[in-house]
Scaffold this active site. Structure first.
Site, PDB file in Angstrom:
ATOM      1  N   ASN A   9       0.878   0.479   5.875  1.00 33.40           N
ATOM      2  CA  ASN A   9       1.373  -0.308   4.745  1.00 33.40           C
ATOM      3  C   ASN A   9       2.112  -1.512   5.302  1.00 33.40           C
ATOM      4  OD1 ASN A   9       2.551  -1.270   2.328  1.00 33.40           O
ATOM      5  ND2 ASN A   9       4.311   0.091   2.591  1.00 33.40           N
ATOM      6  N   GLY A  10       1.699  -2.710   4.921  1.00 38.51           N
ATOM      7  CA  GLY A  10       2.428  -3.890   5.371  1.00 38.51           C
ATOM      8  C   GLY A  10       1.536  -5.070   5.693  1.00 38.51           C
TER       9      GLY A  10
ATOM     10  N   ARG B   8      -4.747   1.825  -1.237  1.00 45.01           N
ATOM     11  CA  ARG B   8      -4.908   0.475  -0.698  1.00 45.01           C
ATOM     12  C   ARG B   8      -4.765  -0.618  -1.757  1.00 45.01           C
ATOM     13  NH1 ARG B   8     -10.464  -2.239   1.707  1.00 45.01           N
ATOM     14  NH2 ARG B   8      -9.493  -4.111   2.607  1.00 45.01           N
ATOM     15  N   LEU B   9      -3.970  -1.608  -1.416  1.00 43.18           N
ATOM     16  CA  LEU B   9      -3.948  -2.878  -2.124  1.00 43.18           C
ATOM     17  C   LEU B   9      -4.662  -3.871  -1.214  1.00 43.18           C
ATOM     18  CD1 LEU B   9      -2.994  -4.665  -4.497  1.00 43.18           C
ATOM     19  CD2 LEU B   9      -0.918  -5.123  -3.168  1.00 43.18           C
ATOM     20  N   SER B  10      -5.851  -4.280  -1.582  1.00 39.47           N
ATOM     21  CA  SER B  10      -6.688  -5.110  -0.712  1.00 39.47           C
ATOM     22  C   SER B  10      -6.201  -6.547  -0.705  1.00 39.47           C
ATOM     23  CB  SER B  10      -8.149  -5.058  -1.180  1.00 39.47           C
ATOM     24  OG  SER B  10      -8.617  -3.729  -1.199  1.00 39.47           O
ATOM     25  N   ILE B  11      -5.814  -7.034   0.475  1.00 38.65           N
ATOM     26  CA  ILE B  11      -5.340  -8.409   0.623  1.00 38.65           C
ATOM     27  C   ILE B  11      -6.130  -9.122   1.708  1.00 38.65           C
ATOM     28  CG2 ILE B  11      -3.363  -9.871   1.211  1.00 38.65           C
ATOM     29  CD1 ILE B  11      -1.543  -7.744   0.039  1.00 38.65           C
ATOM     30  N   ILE B  12      -6.238  -8.490   2.883  1.00 40.30           N
ATOM     31  CA  ILE B  12      -6.990  -9.059   3.995  1.00 40.30           C
ATOM     32  C   ILE B  12      -8.273  -8.250   4.157  1.00 40.30           C
ATOM     33  CG2 ILE B  12      -6.974  -9.553   6.476  1.00 40.30           C
ATOM     34  CD1 ILE B  12      -3.936  -9.682   6.312  1.00 40.30           C
TER      35      ILE B  12
ATOM     36  N   CYS C  82       0.852  -1.183   0.000  1.00 41.76           N
ATOM     37  CA  CYS C  82       0.000   0.000   0.000  1.00 41.76           C
ATOM     38  C   CYS C  82       0.890   1.236   0.000  1.00 41.76           C
ATOM     39  CB  CYS C  82      -0.917   0.014   1.222  1.00 41.76           C
ATOM     40  SG  CYS C  82      -2.102  -1.350   1.289  1.00 41.76           S
TER      41      CYS C  82
ATOM     42  N   ASP D 210      -5.788  -6.566   9.515  1.00 41.57           N
ATOM     43  CA  ASP D 210      -4.707  -6.400  10.485  1.00 41.57           C
ATOM     44  C   ASP D 210      -4.533  -4.929  10.861  1.00 41.57           C
ATOM     45  OD1 ASP D 210      -3.801  -5.855   7.916  1.00 41.57           O
ATOM     46  OD2 ASP D 210      -1.963  -7.018   8.077  1.00 41.57           O
TER      47      ASP D 210
END
Length: 220
Positions: A75-76, A49-53, A2, A100
């Site tokens: 970010n992380g 945002r890079l949506s992962i969770i 992110c 998270d």
């Protein structure tokens, strides 16, 4: 991956939007900015945002606690967030997402900024506590996730990439000769230097504090 950006000491929606847009490649799934102009506590926060969770809108950032006194851009990845979430639920905290990111907010509420010692992961985040009037910037122990900053008087700009800081026309482009020499010799600029003389990196395993608490930095 992110992208985060922020301005401490100034409520500037136009600038924070430009800073956030400069790291759009780090987060193509969502964008968000929040600007606050409380007496003595002006701050602007931006996130890509890079949506992962938790792919839902519940993971939108900047994210806050229930009464909007604490805000974060993150970010992380926090690898042990399920265990931390379980402990926080047992302590009475309520969650609105499965991210998270929200674990970081409630972790801070429960344990203070020392909660970073409990984190297992790679991360860079900015957390603003409006009650204390304090902004915390931190990076993971190995410095995997980047976080750069530039201080000008009472203003502090920070971002995942230097190009966001360069959106401010007051930031000069002068080269840091010490950093340049190190790069020529070692192909690397030692922390906290960058090739820009006025831009620095938050060191790994470090919490930098701006605001009322007056604690410039601490290791974890």
């Amino acid at each position: 991956m992110c992208g985060i950006a922020g301005i401490w000491g100034e409520a500037n929606e136009e600038l924070i939007r430009r800073m956030t847009e400069m790291v759009s490649h780090r987060g193509p799934d969502d964008r968000g900015v929040r600007v606050f102009n409380q007496p003595g506590q002006a701050i602007s926060l931006g996130h890509r945002r890079l949506s992962i969770i938790d792919l839902s809108a519940a993971g939108h950032q900047p994210m806050s606690n229930e009464d909007e006194t604490i805000w974060i851009v993150f970010n992380g990845e926090i690898y042990n967030f399920p265990e931390l979430r379980k402990s926080l639920l047992a302590a009475g905290h309520h969650f609105r997402s499965r991210t998270d990111t929200e674990v970081l907010i409630h972790g801070y509420e429960e344990w203070g900024i020392e909660f970073v010692n409990r984190l297992n992961g790679i991360f860079a985040f900015a957390l603003w506590d409006s009650r204390r009037g304090s902004l915390y910037l931190t990076r993971d122990r190995y410095g995997v996730k980047p976080l750069y900053y530039w201080k000008q008087g009472p203003r502090l700009l920070f971002a995942s990439e230097i190009k966001s800081l360069l959106c401010d026309p007051d930031l000069g482009r002068e080269v840091d000769p010490e950093a340049l020499l190190a790069y020529v010799k070692f192909r690397y600029c030692p922390e906290p230097l960058t090739l820009f003389s006025r831009v620095r990196r938050v060191p790994p395993a470090r919490v930098m504090t701006s605001g009322a608490e007056g604690v410039p930095s601490q290791c974890f």
